[in-house]
Design a protein around this motif. Structure first.
Motif, PDB file in Angstrom:
ATOM      1  N   GLU A  35      22.186  13.554 -18.633  1.00 36.46           N
ATOM      2  CA  GLU A  35      22.060  13.994 -20.022  1.00 36.46           C
ATOM      3  C   GLU A  35      21.879  15.501 -20.094  1.00 36.46           C
ATOM      4  O   GLU A  35      22.389  16.156 -21.008  1.00 36.46           O
ATOM      5  N   ILE A  36      21.152  16.057 -19.131  1.00 36.11           N
ATOM      6  CA  ILE A  36      20.972  17.508 -19.095  1.00 36.11           C
ATOM      7  C   ILE A  36      22.307  18.204 -18.856  1.00 36.11           C
ATOM      8  O   ILE A  36      22.659  19.176 -19.538  1.00 36.11           O
ATOM      9  N   VAL A  37      23.077  17.695 -17.890  1.00 33.29           N
ATOM     10  CA  VAL A  37      24.380  18.295 -17.586  1.00 33.29           C
ATOM     11  C   VAL A  37      25.300  18.211 -18.796  1.00 33.29           C
ATOM     12  O   VAL A  37      26.006  19.167 -19.132  1.00 33.29           O
ATOM     13  N   GLU A  38      25.293  17.061 -19.474  1.00 35.03           N
ATOM     14  CA  GLU A  38      26.137  16.901 -20.662  1.00 35.03           C
ATOM     15  C   GLU A  38      25.685  17.847 -21.774  1.00 35.03           C
ATOM     16  O   GLU A  38      26.514  18.421 -22.488  1.00 35.03           O
ATOM     17  N   ASP A  39      24.369  18.000 -21.913  1.00 33.60           N
ATOM     18  CA  ASP A  39      23.823  18.932 -22.905  1.00 33.60           C
ATOM     19  C   ASP A  39      24.298  20.352 -22.620  1.00 33.60           C
ATOM     20  O   ASP A  39      24.718  21.087 -23.520  1.00 33.60           O
ATOM     21  N   LEU A  40      24.261  20.749 -21.354  1.00 32.08           N
ATOM     22  CA  LEU A  40      24.697  22.084 -20.976  1.00 32.08           C
ATOM     23  C   LEU A  40      26.188  22.261 -21.206  1.00 32.08           C
ATOM     24  O   LEU A  40      26.652  23.328 -21.639  1.00 32.08           O
ATOM     25  N   ARG A  41      26.935  21.212 -20.920  1.00 34.77           N
ATOM     26  CA  ARG A  41      28.384  21.287 -21.117  1.00 34.77           C
ATOM     27  C   ARG A  41      28.743  21.395 -22.591  1.00 34.77           C
ATOM     28  O   ARG A  41      29.632  22.157 -22.992  1.00 34.77           O
ATOM     29  N   THR A  42      28.041  20.610 -23.429  1.00 35.75           N
ATOM     30  CA  THR A  42      28.354  20.551 -24.857  1.00 35.75           C
ATOM     31  C   THR A  42      27.858  21.776 -25.611  1.00 35.75           C
ATOM     32  O   THR A  42      28.573  22.346 -26.452  1.00 35.75           O
ATOM     33  N   LEU A  43      26.642  22.197 -25.307  1.00 34.71           N
ATOM     34  CA  LEU A  43      26.016  23.276 -26.067  1.00 34.71           C
ATOM     35  C   LEU A  43      26.151  24.633 -25.409  1.00 34.71           C
ATOM     36  O   LEU A  43      25.823  25.653 -26.001  1.00 34.71           O
ATOM     37  N   GLY A  44      26.625  24.639 -24.196  1.00 34.95           N
ATOM     38  CA  GLY A  44      26.674  25.893 -23.461  1.00 34.95           C
ATOM     39  C   GLY A  44      25.360  26.170 -22.775  1.00 34.95           C
ATOM     40  O   GLY A  44      24.383  25.441 -22.958  1.00 34.95           O
ATOM     41  N   THR A  45      25.282  27.193 -21.980  1.00 33.32           N
ATOM     42  CA  THR A  45      24.055  27.491 -21.235  1.00 33.32           C
ATOM     43  C   THR A  45      23.631  28.941 -21.452  1.00 33.32           C
ATOM     44  O   THR A  45      23.608  29.751 -20.530  1.00 33.32           O
ATOM     45  N   PRO A  46      23.237  29.277 -22.681  1.00 29.18           N
ATOM     46  CA  PRO A  46      22.777  30.650 -22.921  1.00 29.18           C
ATOM     47  C   PRO A  46      21.507  30.936 -22.156  1.00 29.18           C
ATOM     48  O   PRO A  46      20.682  30.049 -21.951  1.00 29.18           O
ATOM     49  N   LYS A  47      21.325  32.158 -21.750  1.00 30.21           N
ATOM     50  CA  LYS A  47      20.084  32.536 -21.033  1.00 30.21           C
ATOM     51  C   LYS A  47      18.930  32.615 -22.013  1.00 30.21           C
ATOM     52  O   LYS A  47      19.119  32.878 -23.182  1.00 30.21           O
TER      53      LYS A  47
END
Length: 499
Positions: free
Chosen positions: A487-499
């Motif tokens: 779920e974390i990986v999907e969240d990062l993929r969907t929302l992006g990974t801003p610093k």
């Protein structure tokens, strides 16, 4: 040995002892036995070939465990937190089940089974039914539990009567509890810890106090009100309990033992709990559904010794899950299948009478010598202490280098600004996978990502420094505290990974 015998022994030894406290309901061992006999009659009369339960547990869990056993059928508590489609899909995989369901979840069942009774209907019928009781073949299936299915379709783990009783009799002495001892149980009924708690506490002669919906304030209140002497929690529960205790006014004088497990616990939280409850013996318990619960334990003495140790190799044990319980053998194997020496990391294999390793529709996955592949990455130190690094599926492969998320998490959680953390790998065109640290900051703190990256770089080599650090309000977890990394990986993929 059948699990039915555990209840018969308890009822014969001390029939008037309070066995179960669940809300306003209190049952003696004899009353529990009578309900199980009557419940077995209800099950037998239904013509079912399996017993399933959808609900929050409490007294219903031990009643149904033993009612099903005395009817000669396997029992499956289902995850009531699933969607209606998810619950119905699991019911469809059970052979002609009688489904017992708490009223609040009745609509979730739909028409997935021809045989459905509410929990209240079942209990009422059990009081009136002609008793039935038999002792099943010890090698027959007693409990079927579905794995969490966080990475794939849930597997149905089959635990035999012999698996379960081997665990109980190997780790608990019959009627060894003091007359006033009480255990507070707040783990879900569909988790192996819930099943094993019902069996082992009954066998030990300990009153079982159920808290079906966890609340830290209520947990503390029940410890005092019921004079609870032992309890088991998962990491998220321990975190909330510590927050309540830090508010002051609670010493929990009756509590002697507090076990935690289900997933990895950050060492700052463990240290704080040890400081807040100096009179309590802490136990870190590690096990799997396939092993009928606990296979390794870090006991109270180990906790205190490691917490106060100046020698690094002793202090490090606070992050271990201890040593194997009686009857369990451990091996660490490399990718080529060879057994590795102490200090080297590989896949953990376990063997013992309590180990099932059998799945419905798949069969046994034990190797020819009876060893079960846990898929957990681990190592044993020179003194036999077991350290779990995580699931092999969680390994990050960055530039051809295998990186265990736990290695970075153990460093990051020690930073004063980090309350919780999970490290995952995300697709990266240059490195194959990039390392992302998902941090839950301490309340009121706005950490600097570069400071956290530098904190890791000081402890680990540069290739293990997170490529990115992102912040979230909380981590997604199962009810037993396991981080849902997908779920974390999907969240990062969907929302992006801003610093």
């Amino acid at each position: 040995m059948s699990i039915s015998l555990l209840l018969e022994m308890a009822a014969s030894s001390n029939p008037e002892r309070t066995a179960v406290v669940s809300g306003q309901l209190r049952l003696t061992t004899q009353q529990l036995s009578d309900l199980a006999d009557g419940g077995a009659g209800v099950v037998a009369a239904s013509g079912a070939k399996h017993v399933a339960y959808v609900g929050t547990g409490g007294a219903m869990l031990p009643v149904l465990i033993f009612a099903a056993a005395r009817a000669g059928l396997a029992f499956t508590p289902l995850n009531y937190r699933l969607s209606a489609d998810g619950i119905q899909a699991l019911i469809a995989r059970l052979p002609e089940p009688l489904v017992i369901v708490d009223d609040r979840y009745r609509d979730m069942i739909g028409d997935s089974s021809e045989r459905v009774m509410s929990s209240e209907e079942f209990l009422a019928a059990a009081h009136e039914s002609e008793p039935a009781a038999e002792f099943p073949d010890p090698e027959s299936v007693a409990i079927v539990l579905f794995t969490s299915g966080t990475t794939s379709q849930p597997k149905a783990v089959e635990l035999s009567h012999n698996n379960l009783t081997s665990y109980v009799t190997g780790t608990v002495e019959f009627e060894s509890a003091e007359p006033a001892d009480a255990a507070l149980i707040c783990v879900p009924p569909y988790h192996i810890a819930g099943v094993s708690a019902a069996l082992s506490n009954l066998y030990a002669g300990r009153k079982m106090v159920y808290l079906t919906n966890f609340d830290a304030d209520e947990w503390v209140r029940l410890v005092d009100a019921e004079r609870v002497s032992t309890a088991t929690v998962v990491p998220t529960m321990l975190d909330r309990i510590v927050t309540v205790l830090e508010g002051g006014g609670h010493e929990l004088p009756s509590l002697r033992s507090l076990a935690y497990g289900g997933s990895k616990v950050g060492l700052p939280l463990v240290r704080r709990a040890l400081e807040l409850l100096p009179h309590v013996g802490f136990v870190n318990a590690y096990g799997l559904t396939e092993t009928s619960s606990t296979i390794a334990v870090l006991g109270p003495d180990d906790h205190r010794e490691a917490h106060s140790a100046s020698a690094d190799h002793v202090a490090r044990r606070l992050g271990s899950v201890g040593r194997p319980v009686p009857g369990i053998e451990l091996q660490i194997r490399g990718e080529d299948g060879a057994v590795l020496p102490p200090g080297e990391s590989g896949e953990l294999f376990v063997r013992g009478e309590q180990v099932s390793g059998r799945y419905t529709g798949i069969g046994s996955v034990l190797d020819e010598d009876g060893w079960f592949p846990t898929r957990d990455v681990a190592l044993l130190d020179e003194d036999g202490y077991l350290f779990i690094s995580g699931r092999s599926d969680d390994t990050i492969i960055r530039g051809g280098e295998n990186i265990a998320p736990a290695e970075l998490e153990e460093v990051l959680i020690e930073h004063a600004h980090v309350h919780d953390v999970a490290v995952v790998g995300v697709e990266d065109p240059q490195w194959g996978q990039a390392i992302v640290a998902v941090v839950v900051p301490v309340a009121g703190i706005d950490p600097d990502p570069e400071e956290l990256r530098e904190h890791v770089r000081k402890s680990l080599r540069g290739s293990r420094t997170p490529d990115r650090v992102v912040f979230r309000g909380e981590l997604p977890t199962t009810p037993t505290g396991k981080v849902l990394r997908r779920e974390i990986v999907e969240d990062l993929r969907t929302l992006g990974t801003p610093k």
